[in-house]
Design an enzyme around this catalytic site. Sequence first.
Site, mmCIF file in Angstrom:
data_model
loop_
_atom_site.group_PDB
_atom_site.id
_atom_site.type_symbol
_atom_site.label_atom_id
_atom_site.label_comp_id
_atom_site.label_asym_id
_atom_site.label_seq_id
_atom_site.Cartn_x
_atom_site.Cartn_y
_atom_site.Cartn_z
ATOM 1 N N LYS A 128 75.498 41.180 18.658
ATOM 2 C CA LYS A 128 74.796 41.513 17.423
ATOM 3 C C LYS A 128 73.348 41.903 17.746
ATOM 4 C CE LYS A 128 73.570 36.677 16.434
ATOM 5 N NZ LYS A 128 73.817 35.497 15.594
ATOM 6 N N HIS A 129 72.646 42.681 16.909
ATOM 7 C CA HIS A 129 73.005 43.189 15.600
ATOM 8 C C HIS A 129 73.043 44.713 15.701
ATOM 9 C CE1 HIS A 129 70.771 39.373 15.147
ATOM 10 N NE2 HIS A 129 71.599 39.111 14.141
ATOM 11 N N ASP A 154 76.931 30.246 14.053
ATOM 12 C CA ASP A 154 75.831 30.929 14.747
ATOM 13 C C ASP A 154 75.206 29.919 15.691
ATOM 14 O OD1 ASP A 154 75.603 33.577 13.481
ATOM 15 O OD2 ASP A 154 75.073 32.473 11.676
ATOM 16 N N ASP A 163 76.930 41.743 9.131
ATOM 17 C CA ASP A 163 76.078 40.573 8.973
ATOM 18 C C ASP A 163 76.314 40.066 7.551
ATOM 19 O OD1 ASP A 163 74.189 38.633 9.548
ATOM 20 O OD2 ASP A 163 72.687 40.039 10.286
ATOM 21 N N ARG A 208 72.899 25.478 15.043
ATOM 22 C CA ARG A 208 73.411 24.692 13.901
ATOM 23 C C ARG A 208 73.781 23.261 14.288
ATOM 24 N NH1 ARG A 208 71.166 28.768 11.280
ATOM 25 N NH2 ARG A 208 72.448 30.640 11.112
ATOM 26 N N ARG A 257 64.915 34.882 20.302
ATOM 27 C CA ARG A 257 66.332 35.266 20.178
ATOM 28 C C ARG A 257 66.632 36.484 21.052
ATOM 29 N NH1 ARG A 257 67.869 36.212 14.133
ATOM 30 N NH2 ARG A 257 69.981 35.920 14.957
ATOM 31 N N HIS A 268 67.180 39.283 6.400
ATOM 32 C CA HIS A 268 67.572 38.248 5.436
ATOM 33 C C HIS A 268 66.950 38.523 4.061
ATOM 34 C CE1 HIS A 268 68.464 36.119 9.195
ATOM 35 N NE2 HIS A 268 69.313 35.415 8.464
#
Length: 369
Positions: free
Chosen positions: A164-165, A65, A249, A73, A134, A177
């Site tokens: 996404k999403h 990601d 996801d 990351r 985002r 999440h």
Amino acid sequence: MNIGQLLVIGFDGTEVSPRLSSLLTKIQPAGVILFARNITGAEQAQTLLRECQKRVATPLFTCVDLEGGTVDRFRNVLGSAPSPAEVVATGSRVLFRKHGRVIGENCRALGFNMDFAPVLDLAFEASRSVMSSRAVSDDPKQVVAYAREFLRGLGDAGVLGCGKHFPGLGEATLDTHRELPSVDKPLRKLWDEDLVPYRSLRRELPMVMVSHAAFPAITKKRTPASLSKKWITDILRKKIGYRGLICSDDLEMGGVLAAGPIEQATIAHIHAGGDLGLICHQEDFILRAHEALVREAERDGRFSRRVRESAGRVLAFKKKTFDRKLTAGRRTPAPTPARVEKLTRQLWEFGEEIRLATFARTDSKKARP
């Protein structure tokens, strides 16, 4: 039956332990996904991915990601990439594409061939506290303009993207999440707003990731879209006409596990028409999901056909993609300290370019009568 080709898996650790080696050999997954917890350096990440590949017979999707901004990351290894919202604030399609290329080059250098980006969710007020930078705009056309160029930039670097999403978290007020958001919006309105990026980019998106949000006006129940045949098969495949790969996801998220255990969620995603279930962390969940898929395929002829269809689609996609020398199949040289330094400098310079372009655009707006 290649059931492992229905799974993309994550794990703990920064090297291939005996347990991970055993898991990869047994499952033979379609791909692996790394997070910041797995990455201590550029060369280490590339070595880890190569060691994973040695234990799997088919080419792996090596996934990460990397959107820029809050979802990055590589921040501790290469430095920070600008967020999608910062890039879009420049209004420059040249910089939209460069964002994809810079991120793609970073991915390639560390050994990744798949980036779970761009975000296609619309930046509505309802989701601002969850999505933040985002999401780039509440205007679908602006989202499409950025995403199209970002995907091209990734492609320039030989990296695959993923929209996404689906069908859109723009009106979702909860974080998937942890919880299952419910979006009360009729299909006509979704079609004219949230679904526009998927409709416009249906031939350009290698993969689409389906969210764990519920849309009760469409499904008549609080089923996450990731487990919904109505969303995946009827709308995304048939109504929109999407032909690429469809993934969930992370199936360990609270938003989907609220609907049932990991076994049930994985089977339901494939039943609904999904091709790839992401299980990003727990070895126990990966093994349980894999065993459940095997049992269900042995028990149910219709599910067995569904498994063969998706496994065949994944393998055909890999053959087509990895056989092309210009994309994900090409081997990348080990990232030397000089190469890492160059990538870090390129990131910093790109960040400055974005900052200056935004200032220039703001000043020109102020100067208008």
